[in-house]
Design a protein around this motif. Structure first.
Motif, PDB file in Angstrom:
ATOM      1  N   GLN A  52      11.429  13.596  42.292  1.00  0.00           N
ATOM      2  CA  GLN A  52      11.078  14.721  41.439  1.00  0.00           C
ATOM      3  C   GLN A  52       9.577  14.701  41.236  1.00  0.00           C
ATOM      4  N   GLU A  53       8.896  15.679  41.812  1.00  0.00           N
ATOM      5  CA  GLU A  53       7.435  15.732  41.748  1.00  0.00           C
ATOM      6  C   GLU A  53       6.944  16.437  40.490  1.00  0.00           C
ATOM      7  N   THR A  54       7.567  17.552  40.163  1.00  0.00           N
ATOM      8  CA  THR A  54       7.140  18.302  38.984  1.00  0.00           C
ATOM      9  C   THR A  54       8.352  19.002  38.381  1.00  0.00           C
ATOM     10  N   TRP A  55       8.287  19.273  37.083  1.00  0.00           N
ATOM     11  CA  TRP A  55       9.397  19.916  36.404  1.00  0.00           C
ATOM     12  C   TRP A  55       8.882  20.666  35.188  1.00  0.00           C
ATOM     13  N   SER A  56       9.705  21.589  34.735  1.00  0.00           N
ATOM     14  CA  SER A  56       9.327  22.414  33.596  1.00  0.00           C
ATOM     15  C   SER A  56       9.561  21.667  32.294  1.00  0.00           C
ATOM     16  N   SER A  57       8.941  22.170  31.273  1.00  0.00           N
ATOM     17  CA  SER A  57       9.181  21.690  29.917  1.00  0.00           C
ATOM     18  C   SER A  57      10.576  22.134  29.493  1.00  0.00           C
ATOM     19  N   MET A  58      11.213  21.379  28.658  1.00  0.00           N
ATOM     20  CA  MET A  58      12.533  21.775  28.153  1.00  0.00           C
ATOM     21  C   MET A  58      12.443  23.069  27.336  1.00  0.00           C
ATOM     22  N   MET A  59      11.247  23.399  26.874  1.00  0.00           N
ATOM     23  CA  MET A  59      11.053  24.616  26.075  1.00  0.00           C
ATOM     24  C   MET A  59      10.743  25.837  26.957  1.00  0.00           C
ATOM     25  N   ALA A  60      10.528  25.618  28.242  1.00  0.00           N
ATOM     26  CA  ALA A  60      10.160  26.715  29.141  1.00  0.00           C
ATOM     27  C   ALA A  60      11.320  27.700  29.313  1.00  0.00           C
ATOM     28  N   ARG A  61      10.975  28.963  29.497  1.00  0.00           N
ATOM     29  CA  ARG A  61      12.006  29.976  29.753  1.00  0.00           C
ATOM     30  C   ARG A  61      12.688  29.748  31.092  1.00  0.00           C
ATOM     31  N   LYS A  62      11.862  29.508  32.119  1.00  0.00           N
ATOM     32  CA  LYS A  62      12.392  29.239  33.456  1.00  0.00           C
ATOM     33  C   LYS A  62      12.373  27.728  33.681  1.00  0.00           C
ATOM     34  N   LYS A  63      13.544  27.149  33.804  1.00  0.00           N
ATOM     35  CA  LYS A  63      13.670  25.715  34.028  1.00  0.00           C
ATOM     36  C   LYS A  63      13.626  25.451  35.532  1.00  0.00           C
ATOM     37  N   PHE A  64      12.859  24.429  35.939  1.00  0.00           N
ATOM     38  CA  PHE A  64      12.784  24.096  37.358  1.00  0.00           C
ATOM     39  C   PHE A  64      12.484  22.617  37.558  1.00  0.00           C
ATOM     40  N   ILE A  65      12.845  22.145  38.734  1.00  0.00           N
ATOM     41  CA  ILE A  65      12.448  20.836  39.256  1.00  0.00           C
ATOM     42  C   ILE A  65      12.034  21.080  40.695  1.00  0.00           C
ATOM     43  N   LYS A  66      10.933  20.476  41.116  1.00  0.00           N
ATOM     44  CA  LYS A  66      10.486  20.544  42.500  1.00  0.00           C
ATOM     45  C   LYS A  66      10.267  19.115  42.987  1.00  0.00           C
ATOM     46  N   GLY A  67      10.649  18.868  44.216  1.00  0.00           N
ATOM     47  CA  GLY A  67      10.463  17.540  44.776  1.00  0.00           C
ATOM     48  C   GLY A  67      10.874  17.491  46.229  1.00  0.00           C
ATOM     49  N   LYS A  68      11.209  16.289  46.676  1.00  0.00           N
ATOM     50  CA  LYS A  68      11.639  16.095  48.062  1.00  0.00           C
ATOM     51  C   LYS A  68      12.866  15.206  48.110  1.00  0.00           C
ATOM     52  N   MET A  69      13.663  15.435  49.154  1.00  0.00           N
ATOM     53  CA  MET A  69      14.809  14.578  49.447  1.00  0.00           C
ATOM     54  C   MET A  69      14.455  13.749  50.664  1.00  0.00           C
ATOM     55  N   LEU A  70      14.580  12.455  50.541  1.00  0.00           N
ATOM     56  CA  LEU A  70      14.379  11.535  51.654  1.00  0.00           C
ATOM     57  C   LEU A  70      15.768  11.215  52.197  1.00  0.00           C
ATOM     58  N   TYR A  71      15.937  11.298  53.512  1.00  0.00           N
ATOM     59  CA  TYR A  71      17.265  11.111  54.088  1.00  0.00           C
ATOM     60  C   TYR A  71      17.194  10.507  55.487  1.00  0.00           C
ATOM     61  N   GLN A  72      18.366  10.061  55.931  1.00  0.00           N
ATOM     62  CA  GLN A  72      18.560   9.575  57.295  1.00  0.00           C
ATOM     63  C   GLN A  72      19.517  10.537  57.984  1.00  0.00           C
ATOM     64  N   LYS A  73      19.411  10.608  59.302  1.00  0.00           N
ATOM     65  CA  LYS A  73      20.327  11.470  60.050  1.00  0.00           C
ATOM     66  C   LYS A  73      21.572  10.712  60.494  1.00  0.00           C
ATOM     67  N   SER A  74      21.563   9.417  60.282  1.00  0.00           N
ATOM     68  CA  SER A  74      22.704   8.554  60.531  1.00  0.00           C
ATOM     69  C   SER A  74      22.640   7.453  59.482  1.00  0.00           C
ATOM     70  N   PRO A  75      23.779   6.978  58.975  1.00  0.00           N
ATOM     71  CA  PRO A  75      23.738   5.965  57.918  1.00  0.00           C
ATOM     72  C   PRO A  75      22.989   4.691  58.294  1.00  0.00           C
ATOM     73  N   ARG A  76      22.919   4.376  59.573  1.00  0.00           N
ATOM     74  CA  ARG A  76      22.246   3.148  60.011  1.00  0.00           C
ATOM     75  C   ARG A  76      20.893   3.405  60.677  1.00  0.00           C
ATOM     76  N   ALA A  77      20.450   4.641  60.654  1.00  0.00           N
ATOM     77  CA  ALA A  77      19.180   4.998  61.306  1.00  0.00           C
ATOM     78  C   ALA A  77      18.011   4.290  60.639  1.00  0.00           C
ATOM     79  N   GLN A  78      17.028   3.931  61.442  1.00  0.00           N
ATOM     80  CA  GLN A  78      15.815   3.308  60.929  1.00  0.00           C
ATOM     81  C   GLN A  78      14.743   4.345  60.595  1.00  0.00           C
ATOM     82  N   LYS A  79      14.937   5.580  61.071  1.00  0.00           N
ATOM     83  CA  LYS A  79      13.996   6.655  60.787  1.00  0.00           C
ATOM     84  C   LYS A  79      14.437   7.414  59.538  1.00  0.00           C
ATOM     85  N   PHE A  80      13.440   7.825  58.771  1.00  0.00           N
ATOM     86  CA  PHE A  80      13.688   8.628  57.583  1.00  0.00           C
ATOM     87  C   PHE A  80      12.984   9.968  57.725  1.00  0.00           C
ATOM     88  N   HIS A  81      13.533  10.978  57.077  1.00  0.00           N
ATOM     89  CA  HIS A  81      12.990  12.325  57.101  1.00  0.00           C
ATOM     90  C   HIS A  81      13.007  12.862  55.674  1.00  0.00           C
TER      91      HIS A  81
END
Length: 119
Positions: A52-81
């Motif tokens: 989670q890189e950035t997020w809104s205040s709980m008091m904000a009208r528009k609630k948001f979270i922005k960030g990235k998902m780190l994942y593998q394309k196979s459970p045993r893969a050594q590469k991440f995306h």
């Protein structure tokens, strides 16, 4: 307090389907997202880390979270995306731009964000 903003992501894994994305948990308890819309073959993303890189205040009208998902394309893969995501007012959007991440715990460049097109 953060639960209300991040709950839409957790709910996706219960609901299962949202547009071009299917959410689930495999027999080993590993969360995944299938992307069937961005390429000819479906891509399974085994979630490793949700940043989670950035997020809104709980008091904000528009609630948001922005960030990235780190994942593998196979459970045993050594590469991440990674792909960027935004949750705004309960709606989840996942970016189509995929970055290769060279280390298990990404460096500062992992936090670099771009403007996602609104769908």
């Amino acid at each position: 307090k953060a639960r209300a903003v991040s709950q839409p992501l957790a709910d996706k894994f219960k609901a299962g389907l949202d547009g071009d994305f299917s959410f689930g948990v495999d027999e080993n308890g590993r969360a995944y997202i299938d992307d069937s819309g961005s390429s000819v073959a479906s891509v399974r993303m085994y979630i490793y880390l949700v940043w989670q890189e950035t997020w809104s205040s709980m008091m904000a009208r528009k609630k948001f979270i922005k960030g990235k998902m780190l994942y593998q394309k196979s459970p045993r893969a050594q590469k991440f995306h990674s792909r960027q995501y935004v949750i705004q007012d309960g709606q989840l959007s996942i970016g189509t731009f995929e970055e290769e991440v060279s280390q298990l715990l990404p460096g500062d460049q992992f936090q670099d964000m771009y403007v996602m097109e609104e769908g």
